[in-house]
Design a protein around this motif. Structure first.
Motif, mmCIF file in Angstrom:
data_model
loop_
_atom_site.group_PDB
_atom_site.id
_atom_site.type_symbol
_atom_site.label_atom_id
_atom_site.label_comp_id
_atom_site.label_asym_id
_atom_site.label_seq_id
_atom_site.Cartn_x
_atom_site.Cartn_y
_atom_site.Cartn_z
ATOM 1 N N ASP A 271 45.216 62.236 -31.218
ATOM 2 C CA ASP A 271 45.344 63.563 -31.818
ATOM 3 C C ASP A 271 45.008 64.659 -30.819
ATOM 4 O OD1 ASP A 271 44.752 65.996 -33.514
ATOM 5 O OD2 ASP A 271 45.461 64.561 -35.007
ATOM 6 N N LYS A 272 46.023 65.485 -30.488
ATOM 7 C CA LYS A 272 45.809 66.549 -29.509
ATOM 8 C C LYS A 272 45.625 67.908 -30.149
ATOM 9 C CE LYS A 272 50.824 66.573 -28.794
ATOM 10 N NZ LYS A 272 51.907 66.394 -27.813
ATOM 11 N N TYR A 273 45.635 67.959 -31.464
ATOM 12 C CA TYR A 273 45.511 69.244 -32.155
ATOM 13 C C TYR A 273 44.158 69.426 -32.847
ATOM 14 C CZ TYR A 273 50.551 68.981 -31.495
ATOM 15 O OH TYR A 273 51.799 68.845 -30.945
ATOM 16 N N ARG A 274 43.381 68.344 -32.913
ATOM 17 C CA ARG A 274 42.094 68.397 -33.634
ATOM 18 C C ARG A 274 41.012 67.836 -32.716
ATOM 19 N NH1 ARG A 274 46.304 66.777 -36.437
ATOM 20 N NH2 ARG A 274 46.916 67.956 -38.321
ATOM 21 N N SER A 275 40.491 68.688 -31.878
ATOM 22 C CA SER A 275 39.590 68.255 -30.809
ATOM 23 C C SER A 275 38.307 67.633 -31.344
ATOM 24 C CB SER A 275 39.257 69.434 -29.888
ATOM 25 O OG SER A 275 38.633 70.479 -30.629
ATOM 26 N N ILE A 276 37.902 68.046 -32.539
ATOM 27 C CA ILE A 276 36.635 67.508 -33.052
ATOM 28 C C ILE A 276 36.735 66.020 -33.339
ATOM 29 C CG2 ILE A 276 35.870 69.706 -33.989
ATOM 30 C CD1 ILE A 276 36.769 68.758 -36.735
ATOM 31 N N PHE B 79 46.738 61.292 -37.775
ATOM 32 C CA PHE B 79 47.678 62.363 -38.099
ATOM 33 C C PHE B 79 49.015 62.222 -37.371
ATOM 34 C CE2 PHE B 79 43.496 64.175 -39.016
ATOM 35 C CZ PHE B 79 43.710 64.761 -40.243
ATOM 36 N N ASP B 80 49.372 61.013 -36.995
ATOM 37 C CA ASP B 80 50.597 60.819 -36.227
ATOM 38 C C ASP B 80 51.831 61.369 -36.943
ATOM 39 O OD1 ASP B 80 49.020 59.607 -34.406
ATOM 40 O OD2 ASP B 80 49.754 57.561 -34.755
ATOM 41 N N ILE B 81 51.958 61.092 -38.223
ATOM 42 C CA ILE B 81 53.165 61.490 -38.957
ATOM 43 C C ILE B 81 53.252 63.003 -39.114
ATOM 44 C CG2 ILE B 81 54.346 61.354 -41.176
ATOM 45 C CD1 ILE B 81 53.345 58.493 -41.440
ATOM 46 N N VAL B 82 52.135 63.617 -39.522
ATOM 47 C CA VAL B 82 52.174 65.073 -39.709
ATOM 48 C C VAL B 82 52.301 65.794 -38.377
ATOM 49 C CG1 VAL B 82 49.681 65.532 -39.622
ATOM 50 C CG2 VAL B 82 51.176 66.967 -41.043
ATOM 51 N N ASN B 83 51.730 65.221 -37.302
ATOM 52 C CA ASN B 83 51.902 65.812 -35.984
ATOM 53 C C ASN B 83 53.368 65.768 -35.551
ATOM 54 O OD1 ASN B 83 49.191 66.320 -35.839
ATOM 55 N ND2 ASN B 83 48.717 64.675 -34.390
ATOM 56 N N LYS B 84 54.017 64.650 -35.844
ATOM 57 C CA LYS B 84 55.439 64.525 -35.503
ATOM 58 C C LYS B 84 56.266 65.528 -36.291
ATOM 59 C CE LYS B 84 59.240 61.207 -35.405
ATOM 60 N NZ LYS B 84 59.681 59.829 -35.736
ATOM 61 N N PHE C 42 55.234 68.388 -37.471
ATOM 62 C CA PHE C 42 54.932 69.699 -36.902
ATOM 63 C C PHE C 42 55.738 69.949 -35.637
ATOM 64 C CE2 PHE C 42 52.336 71.628 -33.497
ATOM 65 C CZ PHE C 42 52.335 72.949 -33.938
ATOM 66 N N GLU C 43 55.770 68.950 -34.740
ATOM 67 C CA GLU C 43 56.442 69.128 -33.466
ATOM 68 C C GLU C 43 57.953 69.256 -33.631
ATOM 69 O OE1 GLU C 43 54.936 65.776 -31.393
ATOM 70 O OE2 GLU C 43 53.008 66.728 -30.927
ATOM 71 N N THR D 89 60.021 72.617 -32.645
ATOM 72 C CA THR D 89 61.164 72.554 -31.742
ATOM 73 C C THR D 89 62.394 73.188 -32.380
ATOM 74 O OG1 THR D 89 60.319 70.523 -30.724
ATOM 75 C CG2 THR D 89 62.664 71.024 -30.420
ATOM 76 N N HIS D 90 62.596 72.901 -33.661
ATOM 77 C CA HIS D 90 63.729 73.469 -34.379
ATOM 78 C C HIS D 90 63.651 74.993 -34.419
ATOM 79 C CE1 HIS D 90 66.831 74.000 -37.421
ATOM 80 N NE2 HIS D 90 65.964 74.673 -38.167
ATOM 81 N N ARG D 91 62.442 75.502 -34.704
ATOM 82 C CA ARG D 91 62.276 76.955 -34.780
ATOM 83 C C ARG D 91 62.453 77.610 -33.411
ATOM 84 N NH1 ARG D 91 60.438 79.262 -39.343
ATOM 85 N NH2 ARG D 91 59.848 77.881 -41.046
ATOM 86 N N GLN D 92 61.941 76.952 -32.369
ATOM 87 C CA GLN D 92 62.111 77.491 -31.022
ATOM 88 C C GLN D 92 63.584 77.533 -30.639
ATOM 89 O OE1 GLN D 92 59.573 74.843 -28.827
ATOM 90 N NE2 GLN D 92 57.856 76.278 -28.831
#
Length: 309
Positions: free
Chosen positions: A21-26, A45-50, A52-53, A57-60
């Motif tokens: 998990d690279k979004y939740r440092s704690i 959080f692998d699924i929700v992170n995917k 999100f990403e 990407t779609h929005r960018q």
């Protein structure tokens, strides 16, 4: 109870979860080992992170496409007949901003009788005259002009004495083109009684879609370019006390454009019959104005003066 053989495996899985998990440092805090987790271990959080990403990407991508379309639209909106509008620099505009010619460009494209090849002498002269008219109507400093040589410029209309750049700018192109040597009682337009603003207001009112210009023929190339032209519009608004007819008003004329080595105008000679134009504008019936006396018990009708543009 897990065997000693299972301990390294569980430890490895725990480390994988924490490192993933690279979004939740704690979650990567060493103290997590002492935490009592609701479901027995740190969450994954692998699924929700995917999710999100992928959405990011779609929005960018959408933003990139939108920006590209906006840039393309901006390029398309640039005036294709008046290139000097696309290189404005530190221009002081008469009305605070560059003019927009969408309406008159549409009028031109719908009503033009000649379609000249791109880059031809005829198209070049046509666009040069459009740009010249634009600068005299919308710029207030001669130093911002790109279509004329301010030091040498003269405008000659129907053989009368030439007007300098300063005089033409002060009078406005309508007043400059409509000056006449006729006695006052025979003038259907009196430019000496009009200001720059009043003359432009009159024509903008009468021709709300603009006053289109086209080159009909070019008889010689630079430096002395002889040409035939047409100016037209639709009488769809009041003109000095005359109601609109909705009909086309136009005039034809001849011109000679003398240019320097940079293709800037040094002299312009114009020959035409203003009666062609005013015949259409004065064709509209007089507008009757009703004036009520202070007592309110009678009225008197008066005709607005038809002879001022």
């Amino acid at each position: 109870m897990a065997s000693s053989a299972d301990a390294p495996l569980e430890s490895g899985l725990s480390s994988l979860r924490l490192a993933a998990d690279k979004y939740r440092s704690i979650l990567n805090d060493e103290k997590t080992g002492n935490i009592r987790w609701r479901y027995g271990g740190p969450p994954i959080f692998d699924i929700v992170n995917k999710l999100f990403e992928e959405e990011r990407t779609h929005r960018q991508l959408s933003l990139t496409l939108s920006t590209s379309k906006a840039n393309m639209a901006t390029r398309e909106e640039k005036d294709k007949y008046r290139s000097v509008l696309n290189d404005v620099g530190e221009v002081q505009w008469r009305y605070g901003h560059p003019p927009a010619f969408a309406l008159v460009n549409q009028l031109f494209e719908e009503g033009q009788t000649k379609v000249w090849p791109e880059g031809s002498l005829e198209e070049t002269v046509q666009n040069a005259i459009k740009s010249w008219e634009m600068e005299f109507s919308h710029k207030i400093r001669l130093q911002d002009f790109k279509t004329i040589n301010p030091d040498k410029f003269k405008l000659f209309v129907n053989g009368r004495e030439g007007l300098s750049a300063e005089e033409t700018l002060r009078l406005g192109s309508y007043n400059a083109l409509l000056k006449t040597s006729l006695p006052g009682e025979f003038q259907y337009y009196k430019p000496e009684e009009e200001s720059f603003e009043s003359s432009h207001d009159a024509f903008r009112s009468a021709l709300p879609r603009g006053f289109a210009f086209e080159i009909l023929s070019v008889y010689s190339g630079p430096p002395n370019i002889a040409f035939k032209f047409r100016h037209w519009g639709y009488f769809e608004g009041d003109f000095k006390g005359h109601a609109p007819t909705g009909e086309m008003v136009q005039f034809l004329g001849l011109g000679v454009l003398k240019v320097d080595e940079l293709l800037r105008a040094e002299e312009i000679e114009i020959y035409y019959d203003p009666g062609e134009l005013f015949g259409g504008l004065l064709k509209g019936p007089p507008i009757l104005e009703t004036k009520t006396t202070d007592t309110g018990d009678n009225t008197a009708e008066k005709h607005s003066c038809p002879f001022t543009h």
